[in-house]
Design an enzyme around this catalytic site. Structure first.
Site, PDB file in Angstrom:
ATOM      1  N   SER A  60       0.567   7.423   5.339  1.00 20.25           N
ATOM      2  CA  SER A  60       0.473   7.445   6.801  1.00 20.25           C
ATOM      3  C   SER A  60       1.224   8.628   7.407  1.00 20.25           C
ATOM      4  O   SER A  60       2.121   9.202   6.791  1.00 20.25           O
ATOM      5  CB  SER A  60       1.045   6.152   7.385  1.00 20.25           C
TER       6      SER A  60
HETATM    7  N1  SAH Z   1       2.171   2.943   4.285  1.00 21.49           N
HETATM    8  C1  SAH Z   1       1.348   3.426   3.211  1.00 21.49           C
HETATM    9  C2  SAH Z   1      -0.072   3.437   3.725  1.00 21.49           C
HETATM   10  C3  SAH Z   1      -1.110   3.326   2.702  1.00 21.49           C
HETATM   11  S1  SAH Z   1      -2.777   3.294   3.325  1.00 21.49           S
HETATM   12  C4  SAH Z   1       1.823   4.825   2.837  1.00 21.49           C
HETATM   13  O1  SAH Z   1       2.471   5.440   3.673  1.00 21.49           O
HETATM   14  O2  SAH Z   1       1.551   5.296   1.738  1.00 21.49           O
HETATM   15  C5  SAH Z   1      -3.099   1.574   3.362  1.00 21.49           C
HETATM   16  C6  SAH Z   1      -3.121   0.845   2.052  1.00 21.49           C
HETATM   17  O3  SAH Z   1      -3.544  -0.493   2.318  1.00 21.49           O
HETATM   18  C7  SAH Z   1      -4.075   1.394   1.010  1.00 21.49           C
HETATM   19  O4  SAH Z   1      -3.360   1.711  -0.150  1.00 21.49           O
HETATM   20  C8  SAH Z   1      -5.068   0.241   0.763  1.00 21.49           C
HETATM   21  O5  SAH Z   1      -5.482   0.132  -0.583  1.00 21.49           O
HETATM   22  C9  SAH Z   1      -4.238  -0.955   1.182  1.00 21.49           C
HETATM   23  N2  SAH Z   1      -5.000  -2.152   1.553  1.00 21.49           N
HETATM   24  C10 SAH Z   1      -6.205  -2.234   2.201  1.00 21.49           C
HETATM   25  N3  SAH Z   1      -6.563  -3.528   2.360  1.00 21.49           N
HETATM   26  C11 SAH Z   1      -5.565  -4.282   1.799  1.00 21.49           C
HETATM   27  C12 SAH Z   1      -5.347  -5.682   1.656  1.00 21.49           C
HETATM   28  N4  SAH Z   1      -6.210  -6.591   2.114  1.00 21.49           N
HETATM   29  N5  SAH Z   1      -4.224  -6.098   1.039  1.00 21.49           N
HETATM   30  C13 SAH Z   1      -3.320  -5.214   0.558  1.00 21.49           C
HETATM   31  N6  SAH Z   1      -3.471  -3.866   0.665  1.00 21.49           N
HETATM   32  C14 SAH Z   1      -4.568  -3.409   1.282  1.00 21.49           C
END
Ligand code: SAH
Length: 211
Positions: A60
């Site tokens: 993010s």
């Molecule tokens: N805060 C993280 C953001 C990652 S993007 C960072 O800074 O790296 C969001 C993530 O949510 C992705 O890795 C995706 O695979 C995950 N995601 C999507 N749907 C999900 C769910 N139902 N349960 C858990 N993770 C999920």
């Protein structure tokens, strides 16, 4: 420029952009974002923008994370649930700001990689689960049933009921809500007599993929 200097510039940028919670700013000064981005993006680690990680997901944007952390009003004693471990960058910031962090990621490969990075970075107060975060923290150690704060890093079409149920009274849930490329950052506060939901501007997240 050294990563340390770039990191300080980013923190100044966050402060100028309206982040006033000094603990949040201190956490950003401490956590090396370059450890969480893909090696080919290390030079861009301190640009205030999201960056691609594996499996078409993103780490993010720092300002977006800072805004969410500020809305969470994090306390040192908090137990926090994070949905969407991704790169683990936000998990590290949460681990600096709260007592215990439980983080759920649906993609095994991403979770395992983040677990490795966070272990290398020395964190011992983060617990991981691989699965659908919309179901909340269950069948996992430590056996928490309620959280002071919950943050969702992926866009939900509606606020998952299980997450509301796992919020302590007085607790705060921050979640992007909406379908399509733009969503509304929403804050849910659990009161003695129900849930208060407020909206805090537009945002863009990858979708929350539920079962
Ligand atoms: N805060 C993280 C953001 C990652 S993007 C960072 O800074 O790296 C969001 C993530 O949510 C992705 O890795 C995706 O695979 C995950 N995601 C999507 N749907 C999900 C769910 N139902 N349960 C858990 N993770 C999920």
């Amino acid at each position: 420029m050294r990563f340390e200097d770039q990191r300080e510039l980013l923190v100044k940028d966050l402060a100028k952009s309206g982040i006033t919670d000094q603990r949040v700013l201190a956490a950003f000064s401490k956590v090396p974002r370059e450890a969480y981005v893909l090696p080919q993006y290390a030079d861009y680690a301190y640009r205030n923008q999201p960056l691609p990680i594996e499996h078409a997901q993103t780490i993010s944007q720092p300002l977006m994370i800072a805004i969410m952390l500020q809305y969470m009003e994090l306390q040192e004693t908090d137990t926090v649930l994070e949905i969407g471990t991704g790169s683990g960058y936000q998990s590290a910031l949460l681990a600096e700001l709260a007592q215990e962090v439980c983080s759920i990621e649906r993609l095994e490969e991403l979770s395992l990689k983040a677990q490795g990075t966070l272990r290398e970075q020395g964190y011992k107060n983060i617990h991981f689960r691989i699965g659908d975060g919309a179901q909340g923290w269950q069948k996992a150690f430590p056996p928490f049933t309620e959280f002071d704060k919950i943050v969702v890093s992926a866009a939900a079409s509606e606020i998952p009921l299980r997450l509301q149920e796992q919020l302590k009274e007085g607790g705060i849930l921050v979640i992007p809500v909406g379908q399509g490329p733009y969503q509304v950052l929403s804050k849910v506060q659990r009161k003695a007599d129900g849930f208060e939901i407020t909206q805090h501007g537009g945002c863009t997240f990858v979708p929350l993929i539920t079962q």
